[in-house]
Write an enzyme that holds these catalytic residues in place. Structure first.
Site, PDB file in Angstrom:
ATOM      1  CD  GLU A 155      -2.960  -1.179   0.318  1.00 27.03           C
ATOM      2  OE1 GLU A 155      -3.212  -0.113  -0.255  1.00 27.03           O
ATOM      3  OE2 GLU A 155      -3.582  -2.225   0.087  1.00 27.03           O
ATOM      4  CB  CYS A 158      -1.687   7.247   1.443  1.00 22.85           C
ATOM      5  SG  CYS A 158      -3.168   6.411   1.992  1.00 22.85           S
TER       6      CYS A 158
HETATM    7  P1  NAD Z   1       8.035   5.014   4.978  1.00 22.53           P
HETATM    8  O1  NAD Z   1       8.060   4.207   3.741  1.00 22.53           O
HETATM    9  O2  NAD Z   1       9.148   5.973   5.197  1.00 22.53           O
HETATM   10  O3  NAD Z   1       8.008   4.084   6.275  1.00 22.53           O
HETATM   11  C1  NAD Z   1       7.011   3.099   6.485  1.00 22.53           C
HETATM   12  C2  NAD Z   1       7.538   2.062   7.446  1.00 22.53           C
HETATM   13  O4  NAD Z   1       8.583   1.336   6.832  1.00 22.53           O
HETATM   14  C3  NAD Z   1       8.121   2.618   8.756  1.00 22.53           C
HETATM   15  O5  NAD Z   1       7.516   1.951   9.829  1.00 22.53           O
HETATM   16  C4  NAD Z   1       9.603   2.274   8.678  1.00 22.53           C
HETATM   17  O6  NAD Z   1      10.135   1.881   9.925  1.00 22.53           O
HETATM   18  C5  NAD Z   1       9.622   1.089   7.766  1.00 22.53           C
HETATM   19  N1  NAD Z   1      10.874   0.916   7.014  1.00 22.53           N
HETATM   20  C6  NAD Z   1      11.775   1.853   6.676  1.00 22.53           C
HETATM   21  N2  NAD Z   1      12.780   1.286   5.955  1.00 22.53           N
HETATM   22  C7  NAD Z   1      12.481  -0.017   5.838  1.00 22.53           C
HETATM   23  C8  NAD Z   1      13.104  -1.120   5.184  1.00 22.53           C
HETATM   24  N3  NAD Z   1      14.254  -0.984   4.510  1.00 22.53           N
HETATM   25  N4  NAD Z   1      12.490  -2.313   5.249  1.00 22.53           N
HETATM   26  C9  NAD Z   1      11.318  -2.461   5.899  1.00 22.53           C
HETATM   27  N5  NAD Z   1      10.691  -1.456   6.527  1.00 22.53           N
HETATM   28  C10 NAD Z   1      11.259  -0.250   6.502  1.00 22.53           C
HETATM   29  O7  NAD Z   1       6.636   5.743   4.955  1.00 22.53           O
HETATM   30  P2  NAD Z   1       6.057   6.788   5.963  1.00 22.53           P
HETATM   31  O8  NAD Z   1       6.851   8.055   5.865  1.00 22.53           O
HETATM   32  O9  NAD Z   1       5.863   6.190   7.294  1.00 22.53           O
HETATM   33  O10 NAD Z   1       4.611   7.036   5.280  1.00 22.53           O
HETATM   34  C11 NAD Z   1       4.443   7.910   4.211  1.00 22.53           C
HETATM   35  C12 NAD Z   1       4.248   7.189   2.896  1.00 22.53           C
HETATM   36  O11 NAD Z   1       3.311   6.146   3.047  1.00 22.53           O
HETATM   37  C13 NAD Z   1       3.672   8.077   1.812  1.00 22.53           C
HETATM   38  O12 NAD Z   1       4.314   7.793   0.591  1.00 22.53           O
HETATM   39  C14 NAD Z   1       2.213   7.657   1.743  1.00 22.53           C
HETATM   40  O13 NAD Z   1       1.581   7.918   0.528  1.00 22.53           O
HETATM   41  C15 NAD Z   1       2.313   6.214   2.030  1.00 22.53           C
HETATM   42  N6  NAD Z   1       1.041   5.712   2.566  1.00 22.53           N
HETATM   43  C16 NAD Z   1       0.306   4.844   1.830  1.00 22.53           C
HETATM   44  C17 NAD Z   1      -0.910   4.386   2.318  1.00 22.53           C
HETATM   45  C18 NAD Z   1      -1.774   3.432   1.554  1.00 22.53           C
HETATM   46  O14 NAD Z   1      -2.743   2.946   2.131  1.00 22.53           O
HETATM   47  N7  NAD Z   1      -1.493   3.146   0.301  1.00 22.53           N
HETATM   48  C19 NAD Z   1      -1.328   4.807   3.566  1.00 22.53           C
HETATM   49  C20 NAD Z   1      -0.542   5.685   4.286  1.00 22.53           C
HETATM   50  C21 NAD Z   1       0.662   6.116   3.790  1.00 22.53           C
END
Ligand code: NAD
Length: 475
Positions: A218, A252
């Site tokens: 997502e 998002c």
């Molecule tokens: P992010 O990708 O920076 O982080 C998400 C999670 O991934 C965090 O908990 C982090 O600890 C973890 N993470 C970081 N590096 C990792 C790795 N190498 N392997 C595994 N996990 C890792 O995102 P964010 O800043 O928390 O959220 C913002 C983004 O999320 C935006 O792009 C937004 O559009 C998207 N988003 C999508 C949805 C959806 O339903 N499609 C919902 C909310 C947010």
């Protein structure tokens, strides 16, 4: 023991193993799943005030009403919906065998896959952790969740809530940042759901690949709103204001930018500004306006505005600029700001904004508007505003987003009957309601052969009647 300390790699492996061993020993039956969901609903309801306090503290300030709508209401609705439909979703479905295999009988049995991993982000820290968890539990799985490190109080709240409801070998919570996330994504899950950015989504999929763990991603993207000439700008402005400034744009599926017919661009901008003033009044004193989650995100967004100003673009800030300098929750107030007619190379058009900045672009023909969207990666959401069926058909035929709300914003997220998920860079797979249940189930095909079966005849030597029968079957 520090309950907020990062989970170590050894703990991750051991906890995953314990979840898998317990699941293998006793898969949750329907009664168990229903009892679990009811306990979760009761405990959740009782803990909403604590949830609100935790999220508010993590954000510096977040609207209580946004917490109630976008975290509490959606999670409770998802649990209620699963409880109401679970028996039907889980029921084996008859499948046709066709005359060639008659009188065998066939069915598809939705069965749990095992242990589901969930990696969730900070922007809706409860909703995006618990909605998939509800589906995974409804489908009969055990769950290992790693919520975001950027909302530490909410993540600790989630851990306590889930520990109160579930035995530790049915649902567990890991804590930590990217390092813990990377190790977590490499565990041999039976399904892994990641919600977050496209860039991290790529890493998660790569980490899951050696285990051949199926992933649901997502992700994000730039969700456009397109206002067609027939749609009233005032109504569009009001609905876009909700889709843009709820959670201060950290959504998002929030509106990323707006395309409006050139003749009405200024009328639209005026309508948005009037709407914002009516909603937030004195923004610094408004309890309804949420802060930016942290200093890094604030600096990123401020950088987009600096870039827009450096390019000489018109920047409209009805409440003024962000209070300068401070990195605390006062400084993390970033007021709603519009950027008029940014080109494709402006920072606000090169990235998902994920904050309270709204680029407004005008178009001269609908084909131009569709072309602008087509040149960007496939978005997670699309918001056409029109009552003209022909224009709507042109937009829907020309653009492939993750999901669509027509004449409003965000609403498709909350509708149980609709699958929720992105496409291409905005994600893969789908969740919510029945779709989430199916995502975390294996659709097990089961064929029962009859006592007398025509296939008994199909064996060598392929001569005489058998030869003729096979040739006839293959016609
Ligand atoms: P992010 O990708 O920076 O982080 C998400 C999670 O991934 C965090 O908990 C982090 O600890 C973890 N993470 C970081 N590096 C990792 C790795 N190498 N392997 C595994 N996990 C890792 O995102 P964010 O800043 O928390 O959220 C913002 C983004 O999320 C935006 O792009 C937004 O559009 C998207 N988003 C999508 C949805 C959806 O339903 N499609 C919902 C909310 C947010």
């Amino acid at each position: 023991m520090d309950i907020t300390a990062d989970t170590t790699p050894d703990e991750l492996v051991a906890t995953h193993r314990a979840l898998r061993t317990a699941w293998q020993a006793r898969r949750p039956d329907l009664d168990q799943r229903r009892a679990d969901l009811k306990r979760l609903r009761d405990a959740f309801r009782a803990q909403v005030p604590a949830m609100d306090a935790a999220i508010r503290a993590d954000f510096g300030h977040r609207s209580e009403h946004e917490n109630l709508i976008s975290e509490a209401m959606v999670v409770i609705a998802e649990i209620d919906h699963a409880l109401a439909h679970l028996r039907r979703w889980a029921r084996p479905r008859r499948a046709a065998v066709g005359w060639r295999f008659w009188p065998a009988r066939a069915q598809v049995r939705p069965v749990p896959v095992g242990v589901v991993g969930i990696l969730s982000p900070w922007n809706y820290p409860v909703n995006l952790a618990l909605m998939p968890l509800v589906s995974a539990i409804a489908a009969g799985n055990h769950v290992y969740l790693k919520p975001s490190e950027h909302t530490p109080r909410t993540s600790a709240w989630l851990r306590e809530l889930l520990a109160e409801v579930f035995p530790a070998d049915r649902v567990a919570v890991a804590l930590g940042g990217p390092g813990v996330g990377a190790t977590f994504a490499g565990l041999p899950f039976d399904h892994l759901l990641f919600t977050g950015s496209t860039a991290v989504g790529r890493k998660v999929m790569a980490a899951a690949a050696p285990n051949l763990t199926p992933v649901t991603l997502e992700l994000g993207g730039k969700a456009p709103a397109v206002i067609c000439p027939d749609f009233p700008v005032d109504k569009a402005a009001a609905r876009i204001a909700t889709g843009k400034w709820i959670n201060a744009g950290q959504t998002c599926i929030g509106v990323d930018y707006v395309l409006v017919d050139a003749a009405r661009r200024d009328a639209f901008v005026d309508a948005v500004v009037a709407e914002l003033r009516a909603r937030y009044g004195d923004i610094a004193g408004s309890l309804d306006y949420t802060r930016i989650i942290n200093e890094a995100q604030h600096a990123r967004l401020q950088g987009y505005l600096d870039d827009a100003r450096a390019r000489g673009l018109q920047v409209i800030a009805p409440f003024g600029a962000s209070p300068a300098g401070a990195a605390d929750e006062v400084g993390r107030l970033l007021p709603p700001t519009l950027v008029i007619e940014p080109g494709p190379d402006a920072e606000v058009m090169r990235h998902e904004i994920f904050g309270p900045i709204l680029p407004v672009l005008s178009y001269t023909s609908l084909d131009d508007a569709i072309g602008i969207i087509q040149r960007l990666p496939r978005p997670l959401a699309l918001y056409p505003f029109t009552r003209d069926e022909a224009d709507l058909a042109r937009i829907l035929d020309g653009i492939l987003p993750g999901g669509v709300t027509v004449n409003d914003t965000l609403v498709h997220f909350g509708v149980h009957g609709l699958p929720f998920g992105g496409i291409g860079p905005s994600g893969m797979g789908q969740i919510h309601g029945r779709h989430g249940f199916d995502t975390f189930s294996k659709q097990l095909p089961v064929l029962r052969q009859a006592h007398w079966a025509g296939s008994d005849l199909i064996k060598p030597p392929y001569t005489g009647k058998i030869d003729r029968m096979i040739r006839w079957l293959a016609k």
